[in-house]
Design an enzyme around this catalytic site. Sequence first.
Site: not given
Ligand code: AMP
Length: 309
Positions: A35-36, A40, A153, A191
Amino acid sequence: MSEPTVVETPAALRLASERWRAAGLMVGLVPTMGALHAGHASLIRRAVEECDRAVVSIFVNPAQFRPGEDLERYPRTVEQDLALCAGEGVAAVYLPLVEAVYPPGFATSVSVTGTATAGFDAERRPGHFDGVALIVTKLLVAARADVAYFGAKDAQQCAVVRRLATDLDIGTRIAVCPTVRDHDGLALSSRNAYLSPEQRLQALAIPRGLAAAARAVADGVSDASAVVAAVELELAASPDLEVEYVAAVDPESFVPVATVISGTQILVAARISTTRLIDTLCAGVDEAPAVPPRAVVASAVGTAMAGRG
Ligand code: AMP
């Protein structure tokens, strides 16, 4: 724009990485649950810039969800994710099935103990960081990357990942990237898709609270309880926000501090109905999030409600 190679097993990931490394190429890994979004993308862009080959993993890891959490409804947008990776110049996307990661007979756990998992999300989501530590270890071992990129974050996750990479002699450098925010100041998160327009307006109290913390620190306030109180005051203005914690911690040890210095992490976790949001400000480093004032939000909520008839 060339399509990234899609690899689906740990063995295929290892093979691709070993070939690149044998050719003297530097490999960067960006672990995600898909869900990039632009947050990301900022990690991916950095991996593409700093490394010869960037690998993005997309895996909604069941091991880090507790029963009753949002594993089933977690957004899955694989086609869009692949297009984003192609646009950013990613060399390979690791897209395994659950059975490829956790085949029958899988019986290993990875647990980071000590102060990094002594409170906060570790307490609120028991077992969560064991699941994170397990998948990140598996990804780092299979990808053999030179650098792996994580978002600030998720500050406690960064502390856990740094700990395990050091303790297990993984040999991958852990790079932490700044939080990307939406136009209204809310930290981008997969989310956020769960939030109704009204809930989203209430959620803005989180970045507003962090902005208050940033201003307090810039004004010379160093007493951690005063900085935390400044955040709590803003959060209290959103009645539907159920605050789980606000804290000021050391970024490495994750131990609460009495004095805020440059680099201290100001943490917020809160729920709106069933949606759980976390956010972090790195004191003295991150700019204050730019959030519309509460009065503007209040009138926007009014308009949204009126629009419903
Ligand atoms: P997730 O897909 O939520 O597991 O996130 C994957 C990576 O992207 C993790 O290292 C998160 O900390 C990073 N990430 C998620 N949201 C953000 C954001 N708003 N800014 C920067 N990095 C993010």
